[in-house]
Write an enzyme that holds these catalytic residues in place. Structure first.
Site, PDB file in Angstrom:
ATOM      1  N   ARG A 270       0.809  -1.244   0.000  1.00  0.00           N
ATOM      2  CA  ARG A 270       0.000   0.000   0.000  1.00  0.00           C
ATOM      3  C   ARG A 270       0.833   1.281   0.000  1.00  0.00           C
ATOM      4  NH1 ARG A 270      -2.216  -3.529  -0.996  1.00  0.00           N
ATOM      5  NH2 ARG A 270      -4.164  -4.384  -0.242  1.00  0.00           N
TER       6      ARG A 270
ATOM      7  N   SER B 119     -10.581   0.583   3.064  1.00  0.00           N
ATOM      8  CA  SER B 119      -9.978   0.190   4.346  1.00  0.00           C
ATOM      9  C   SER B 119      -9.239   1.398   4.900  1.00  0.00           C
ATOM     10  CB  SER B 119      -8.982  -0.953   4.138  1.00  0.00           C
ATOM     11  OG  SER B 119      -9.660  -2.059   3.615  1.00  0.00           O
TER      12      SER B 119
ATOM     13  N   GLU C 123      -4.479   4.491   5.892  1.00  0.00           N
ATOM     14  CA  GLU C 123      -4.076   4.231   4.502  1.00  0.00           C
ATOM     15  C   GLU C 123      -4.240   5.450   3.596  1.00  0.00           C
ATOM     16  OE1 GLU C 123      -5.400   0.382   2.806  1.00  0.00           O
ATOM     17  OE2 GLU C 123      -6.006   1.555   1.074  1.00  0.00           O
TER      18      GLU C 123
HETATM   19  C1  LIG Z   1     -15.089   1.686  -1.323  1.00  0.00           C
HETATM   20  C2  LIG Z   1     -13.579   1.717  -1.477  1.00  0.00           C
HETATM   21  C3  LIG Z   1     -12.879   0.522  -1.617  1.00  0.00           C
HETATM   22  C4  LIG Z   1     -11.479   0.543  -1.791  1.00  0.00           C
HETATM   23  N1  LIG Z   1     -10.820  -0.638  -1.937  1.00  0.00           N
HETATM   24  C5  LIG Z   1      -9.472  -0.659  -2.106  1.00  0.00           C
HETATM   25  C6  LIG Z   1      -8.769  -1.884  -2.266  1.00  0.00           C
HETATM   26  O1  LIG Z   1      -9.364  -2.953  -2.277  1.00  0.00           O
HETATM   27  N2  LIG Z   1      -7.429  -1.835  -2.418  1.00  0.00           N
HETATM   28  C7  LIG Z   1      -6.740  -0.648  -2.441  1.00  0.00           C
HETATM   29  O2  LIG Z   1      -5.512  -0.695  -2.604  1.00  0.00           O
HETATM   30  N3  LIG Z   1      -7.384   0.522  -2.312  1.00  0.00           N
HETATM   31  C8  LIG Z   1      -8.729   0.560  -2.140  1.00  0.00           C
HETATM   32  N4  LIG Z   1      -9.388   1.754  -1.978  1.00  0.00           N
HETATM   33  C9  LIG Z   1      -8.624   3.007  -1.952  1.00  0.00           C
HETATM   34  C10 LIG Z   1      -8.583   3.742  -3.314  1.00  0.00           C
HETATM   35  O3  LIG Z   1      -9.667   3.381  -4.109  1.00  0.00           O
HETATM   36  C11 LIG Z   1      -7.303   3.459  -4.100  1.00  0.00           C
HETATM   37  O4  LIG Z   1      -6.186   3.868  -3.348  1.00  0.00           O
HETATM   38  C12 LIG Z   1      -7.270   4.221  -5.433  1.00  0.00           C
HETATM   39  O5  LIG Z   1      -6.181   3.772  -6.204  1.00  0.00           O
HETATM   40  C13 LIG Z   1      -7.218   5.735  -5.276  1.00  0.00           C
HETATM   41  O6  LIG Z   1      -7.404   6.277  -6.564  1.00  0.00           O
HETATM   42  P1  LIG Z   1      -7.943   7.746  -6.802  1.00  0.00           P
HETATM   43  O7  LIG Z   1      -7.832   8.020  -8.248  1.00  0.00           O
HETATM   44  O8  LIG Z   1      -9.295   7.876  -6.205  1.00  0.00           O
HETATM   45  O9  LIG Z   1      -6.882   8.597  -6.013  1.00  0.00           O
HETATM   46  P2  LIG Z   1      -7.143   9.960  -5.191  1.00  0.00           P
HETATM   47  O10 LIG Z   1      -7.901   9.616  -3.949  1.00  0.00           O
HETATM   48  O11 LIG Z   1      -7.697  10.990  -6.065  1.00  0.00           O
HETATM   49  O12 LIG Z   1      -5.655  10.333  -4.799  1.00  0.00           O
HETATM   50  C14 LIG Z   1      -4.932   9.551  -3.869  1.00  0.00           C
HETATM   51  C15 LIG Z   1      -3.473  10.035  -3.871  1.00  0.00           C
HETATM   52  O13 LIG Z   1      -2.889   9.743  -5.141  1.00  0.00           O
HETATM   53  C16 LIG Z   1      -2.438  10.960  -5.750  1.00  0.00           C
HETATM   54  N5  LIG Z   1      -2.693  10.827  -7.194  1.00  0.00           N
HETATM   55  C17 LIG Z   1      -3.871  10.598  -7.818  1.00  0.00           C
HETATM   56  N6  LIG Z   1      -3.680  10.542  -9.147  1.00  0.00           N
HETATM   57  C18 LIG Z   1      -2.358  10.747  -9.356  1.00  0.00           C
HETATM   58  C19 LIG Z   1      -1.541  10.838 -10.514  1.00  0.00           C
HETATM   59  N7  LIG Z   1      -2.036  10.680 -11.747  1.00  0.00           N
HETATM   60  N8  LIG Z   1      -0.213  11.082 -10.349  1.00  0.00           N
HETATM   61  C20 LIG Z   1       0.328  11.251  -9.120  1.00  0.00           C
HETATM   62  N9  LIG Z   1      -0.399  11.188  -7.993  1.00  0.00           N
HETATM   63  C21 LIG Z   1      -1.730  10.935  -8.112  1.00  0.00           C
HETATM   64  C22 LIG Z   1      -3.250  12.063  -5.110  1.00  0.00           C
HETATM   65  O14 LIG Z   1      -2.563  13.301  -5.187  1.00  0.00           O
HETATM   66  C23 LIG Z   1      -3.367  11.559  -3.703  1.00  0.00           C
HETATM   67  O15 LIG Z   1      -2.180  11.835  -2.997  1.00  0.00           O
HETATM   68  C24 LIG Z   1     -10.789   1.769  -1.807  1.00  0.00           C
HETATM   69  C25 LIG Z   1     -11.501   2.973  -1.663  1.00  0.00           C
HETATM   70  C26 LIG Z   1     -12.890   2.941  -1.504  1.00  0.00           C
HETATM   71  C27 LIG Z   1     -13.645   4.230  -1.377  1.00  0.00           C
END
Ligand SMILES: Cc1cc2nc3c(=O)[nH]c(=O)nc-3n(C[C@H](O)[C@H](O)[C@H](O)COP(=O)(O)OP(=O)(O)OC[C@H]3O[C@@H](n4cnc5c(N)ncnc54)[C@H](O)[C@@H]3O)c2cc1C
Length: 392
Positions: free
Chosen positions: A190, A267, A380
């Protein structure tokens, strides 16, 4: 707090003049995060091509304007008027660049390239439909493709690191735009070198998938059982995707606007890794609190790493939280922020929560586990404008 200087205003206007950028005013982040929390940034730029995303970030960095790179907002805790470095009406001291470049290219041989703003689960669905295995266990994870290497997303025994080919990253310090090998990204459980800092902007990601349509080896016991497969077996990717989505939905881990159990960041705490030398002390505390049988049955897996690179034991955050007395739905119906009624590891907004409510519940859970078993849980998500200890 709105402190747009004349040079910032000019940069925003120049970016807005591009056909692939839109400048939105007064765009609250509560509308763009899955927790539905967050105040209003100084400005919100929606960038629709990789060139636009890179240019927005480059121009703002050059002018030293603080930037939040936003994907799907599913791994963010953002300050609002209730807490952190935002004033009473929730104005936030940075400009958002929303990554909305979405092209996906799937080659028959198994090479897949996607732009950072593509929706992750759309990519998974399309690769499975195209007869390719590799991403199926990561079905239903919200957010964008570009964020997947940032925290090395994982689920059901698979991490994205296993199928990453290379990642196109704009280095925000040197200005270099280049493809990096997974080995250069510091991918761990993670986390990666890109998480929680502003060092790199992911523009595109490539994956090497299995053109035979079979999944990654099924490692997760519950998933193998539901599939009627042995652990380690490869199964049709489409079948694995279907079962993963069912399992996730049962735990409130697939977004559903009508279900508050999914108004979360997934999580909330990572599974803690305790140094091997400290494990016996933790087990002794569990035995004292819950009895020898519970201590014997406590989920515990030997691992290397946990940040230190030394031998450690990975524990289950969900198990510890429940055994410390926090049941699903804690603290009860009236609370604005509760543990999910389907999964103790998710902190969920019941509709009217503020960021301070999230922080209060997260702190309570963390101290409860610490007091009961001497184990510190680590959140996380990425924190923006606030921290778990409450200060900005
Ligand atoms: C219901 C639910 C279930 C989930 N299940 C899981 C799971 O099973 N496993 C898991 O690992 N995660 C899980 N997550 C967490 C999350 O979905 C992941 O971490 C996901 O990859 C975040 O993507 P995002 O585009 O929403 O990132 P954001 O929330 O928009 O950003 C997260 C971080 O990444 C950075 N970021 C985003 N895009 C970029 C980019 N292009 N370049 C550089 N930095 C960037 C942002 O600046 C921020 O610091 C879950 C979340 C939810 C709400």
């Amino acid at each position: 707090m709105r402190v747009n200087t004349s040079s910032e205003t000019q940069i925003l206007a120049e970016l807005d003049a591009r056909t692939d950028v839109r400048l939105l005013d007064s765009e609250p982040l509560s509308a763009h995060t899955t927790l539905r929390l967050g105040g209003t940034p100084r400005a919100y730029l929606r960038a629709e091509t990789t060139a636009a995303v890179a240019e927005c970030v480059r121009a703002l960095d050059a002018a030293e304007v603080p930037v939040l790179v936003l994907g799907g907002g599913s791994n963010l805790v953002v300050a609002d008027g209730s807490v952190g470095d935002s004033v009473d009406d929730g104005e936030l001291d940075f400009v958002v660049v929303a990554v909305r470049c979405e092209a996906i290219d799937i080659s028959p041989g198994g090479l897949v390239r996607a732009e950072a703003g593509a929706t992750w689960d759309d990519l998974v669905a399309r690769t499975v439909e195209a007869g390719m295995g590799g991403l199926e266990c990561l079905s239903g994870i919200p957010g964008s493709v570009g964020a997947t290497p940032v925290q090395n997303v994982g689920a059901y025994g698979v991490e994205v690191a296993q199928v990453l080919r290379r990642v196109r990253v704009l280095d925000r310090v040197s200005g270099k735009d280049e493809w990096l090998e997974p080995s250069e990204l510091g991918l761990e459980y993670r986390t990666s070198k890109l998480k929680g800092n502003d060092s790199g902007l992911v523009l595109e990601v490539e994956f090497t998938l299995h053109p035979d349509g079979l999944s990654e080896p099924i490692a997760y016991r519950e998933l193998a059982a539901r599939l009627g497969a042995e652990q380690g077996e490869r199964v049709p990717a489409a079948k694995a995707r279907e079962v993963v989505l069912e399992l996730r939905a049962g735990k409130g881990m697939v977004l559903d606007a009508g279900d508050h159990d999914t108004w979360s960041a997934g999580s909330f705490f990572t599974n803690p890794v305790v140094p091997a030398a400290e494990f016996d002390a933790v087990r002794a505390k569990v035995a004292k609190a819950l009895g020898d049988e519970a201590a014997e049955k406590m989920p515990a897996f030997d691992v290397m790493g946990g940040g230190s690179g030394e031998a450690g034991v990975k524990l289950s955050a969900g198990w510890l939280i429940e055994r410390a007395g926090f049941r699903k739905g804690y603290p009860g119906e009236a609370a604005p922020m509760r543990l999910s009624t389907k999964h103790t590891l998710a902190l969920t907004n019941r509709g009217h929560a503020r960021t301070k409510d999230l922080i209060a519940l997260a702190r309570e859970v963390r101290s409860g586990v610490e007091d009961a078993f001497g184990v510190t849980l680590h959140p996380e998500p990425v924190w923006v404008g606030c921290t778990l200890s409450g200060e900005s």
